[in-house]
Design a protein around this motif. Structure first.
Motif, PDB file in Angstrom:
ATOM      1  N   LYS A 217      18.914  63.427   0.579  1.00 56.68           N
ATOM      2  CA  LYS A 217      19.786  62.356   0.843  1.00 56.68           C
ATOM      3  C   LYS A 217      21.043  62.692   1.588  1.00 56.68           C
ATOM      4  O   LYS A 217      20.858  61.570   2.826  1.00 56.68           O
ATOM      5  N   GLU A 218      21.172  63.941   2.462  1.00 56.97           N
ATOM      6  CA  GLU A 218      22.223  63.995   2.858  1.00 56.97           C
ATOM      7  C   GLU A 218      21.937  64.131   4.267  1.00 56.97           C
ATOM      8  O   GLU A 218      22.221  63.694   5.831  1.00 56.97           O
ATOM      9  N   LYS A 221      19.863  60.737   6.056  1.00 55.80           N
ATOM     10  CA  LYS A 221      21.162  59.969   6.805  1.00 55.80           C
ATOM     11  C   LYS A 221      21.287  60.943   8.010  1.00 55.80           C
ATOM     12  O   LYS A 221      21.431  59.919   9.198  1.00 55.80           O
ATOM     13  N   SER A 231      20.960  50.293   9.928  1.00 54.00           N
ATOM     14  CA  SER A 231      20.718  50.213   8.482  1.00 54.00           C
ATOM     15  C   SER A 231      20.870  49.503   8.008  1.00 54.00           C
ATOM     16  O   SER A 231      20.810  48.018   8.609  1.00 54.00           O
ATOM     17  N   ALA A 238      21.991  54.538   0.531  1.00 54.44           N
ATOM     18  CA  ALA A 238      20.900  54.496   1.742  1.00 54.44           C
ATOM     19  C   ALA A 238      19.659  54.183   1.816  1.00 54.44           C
ATOM     20  O   ALA A 238      19.126  54.346   1.355  1.00 54.44           O
TER      21      ALA A 238
END
Length: 448
Positions: A217-218, A221, A231, A238
């Motif tokens: 996930k990080e 992003k 976004s 996210a």
């Protein structure tokens, strides 16, 4: 609004300096390197023994995931180049100031299209369902209370697209950043730029499934921010609007599975030739040379001619729809697949319906998918019991032996419960159809 300068970023994981297009070596362009890295990866090679139409098919001319992926990449390259040519005419500064060329768009779409199935488990979409149902209804349900809602959703709705992003970007010992593709290619690859929750929050095509596990996930992003993806801003989760070129990757896949799976069905005798050719002719009636067609003597030649015409027809139309809607796409206001706007929508729907009825739901396919369910569930049970034995139970000698069968088992030692589960699911997904059969027989004592 998204802008092409950011969307075409050459940045890769771990970069400290900006990569500029005008400074690229023209004989070894960054986006073309992406293609090379994918094609030489072991994950890509494994697609040669993964289902496209018929699981474990012994027929040479039926497509595997590998031949399908190669064909999708060829179609994707054409889509990207045709669209890129018009985008550069509309935004000349991309060429004059930044140095981008028409072929850059083709290379990005081709590389992303080449990788589009790289995370798919054995036995096609039924493999995804088998993994998901092991955790939602099978023995894997025991882990639910040890996971966050998002982590559990990753497992019960296990998604080949998210697993593909994991394979392409996951750090491995001595190999930080995985395959290390440019962010532009990763952006085009991410068909569903969101995590697993919320589940289908809108009817937007990008929200239909999900494209990233919690484990990535990080980094996801980071890629989205670098590319300037919009976004949705609707929740803490996210979730972004698609990279514009993801629409072309999707279109390339749609073209190939619509036309070529249909062709496989005809070659396998699952669809009657005369009946099938009639449907293809409807799709190419505006471009067919009837004299040339009637002079073709073999079924293979007639089919090949109609297939080429159909693919060319759909490529041309997909690019037209993309360019007509470029501004809406850049604003994140285009919420359908390109072919949802097709004037051939009815013909495409007819072909897909026949493929579903005659191929995907044929007795041979269903029988092998049932066997696949059993084998995948057994492997998941065997590995999860070894890695995460039930509380209060002593490790068994059998489990210790199983651990020795898991490649790089030491990498699991310091992982959380979720980390171990998602890693073992990804490992099982990396196995080929034949690998799964062999492993199942070994664990069942049927093969020594």
């Amino acid at each position: 609004m998204m802008n092409w300068e950011q969307l075409l970023s050459l940045r890769k994981a771990g970069d400290t300096n900006k990569r500029l297009r005008k400074e690229q070596n023209e004989t070894r362009l960054g986006f073309e390197v992406d293609y090379d890295r994918i094609i030489f990866s072991s994950a890509f090679r494994s697609l040669q023994d993964k289902t496209q139409v018929i699981p474990l098919s012994k027929t040479d001319f039926v497509h595997t995931r590998l031949t399908h992926s190669l064909e999708v990449s060829v179609v994707g390259r054409s889509l990207g180049r045709l669209a890129g040519q018009k985008i550069l005419e509309k935004h000349p500064h991309l060429r004059t100031i930044h140095g981008y060329q028409m072929n850059d768009f083709g290379a990005i779409v081709a590389a992303a299209a080449l990788a589009h199935d790289i995370g798919n488990p054995p036995f096609g979409h039924s493999g995804e369902k088998a993994i998901g149902e092991y955790f939602s209804n099978g023995n894997g349900k025991r882990f639910k209370d040890q996971l966050t809602p998002e982590e559990y959703q990753d497992l019960i709705k296990f998604e080949g697209n998210a697993n593909g992003f994991k394979i392409l970007t996951e750090d491995r010992p001595g190999i930080p950043g995985g395959v290390r593709l440019s962010y532009a290619t990763l952006g085009a690859f991410i068909k569903y730029p969101k995590e697993s929750l919320p589940h289908k929050p809108t009817t937007n095509i990008g929200d239909k499934k999900f494209g990233v596990f919690q484990s990535e996930k990080e980094f996801f992003k980071e890629v989205a921010v670098e590319l300037g993806l919009i976004s949705t801003g609707e929740s803490k989760n996210a979730r972004f609007h698609r990279h514009p070129l993801a629409f072309l990757v999707e279109a390339a896949d749609d073209i190939c599975y619509t036309i070529i799976d249909f062709e496989d069905g005809i070659n396998l005798g699952l669809i009657q030739e005369e009946y099938a050719l009639e449907y293809l002719i409807k799709l190419v009636k505006d471009s067919i040379n009837t004299k040339k067609y009637h002079n073709l003597e073999t079924r293979a030649d007639r089919l090949s001619y109609l297939r080429a015409l159909a693919i060319n027809t759909l490529i041309t139309e997909a690019v037209e729809i993309f360019l007509e809607n470029e501004e809406a796409i850049l604003k994140g206001e285009f919420h359908k697949s390109l072919f949802d706007k097709s004037r051939y929508e009815a013909q495409i729907a007819d072909i897909i319906k026949i493929s579903v009825d005659k191929i995907y739901q044929s007795e041979e396919v269903i029988g092998k998918e049932i066997a696949g369910y059993q084998m995948l569930s057994h492997l998941l049970d065997t590995y999860t019991q070894a890695l995460l034995p039930e509380e209060g139970t002593a490790p068994t000698n059998y489990n210790r032996l199983v651990l020795k069968m898991i490649p790089n088992a030491e990498e699991y030692e310091d992982l959380s419960v979720y980390g171990k589960l998602i890693k073992v699911c990804s490992y099982i997904s990396s196995l080929t159809d034949s690998n799964i059969v062999a492993s199942f027989k070994k664990f069942k004592g049927l093969k020594i």
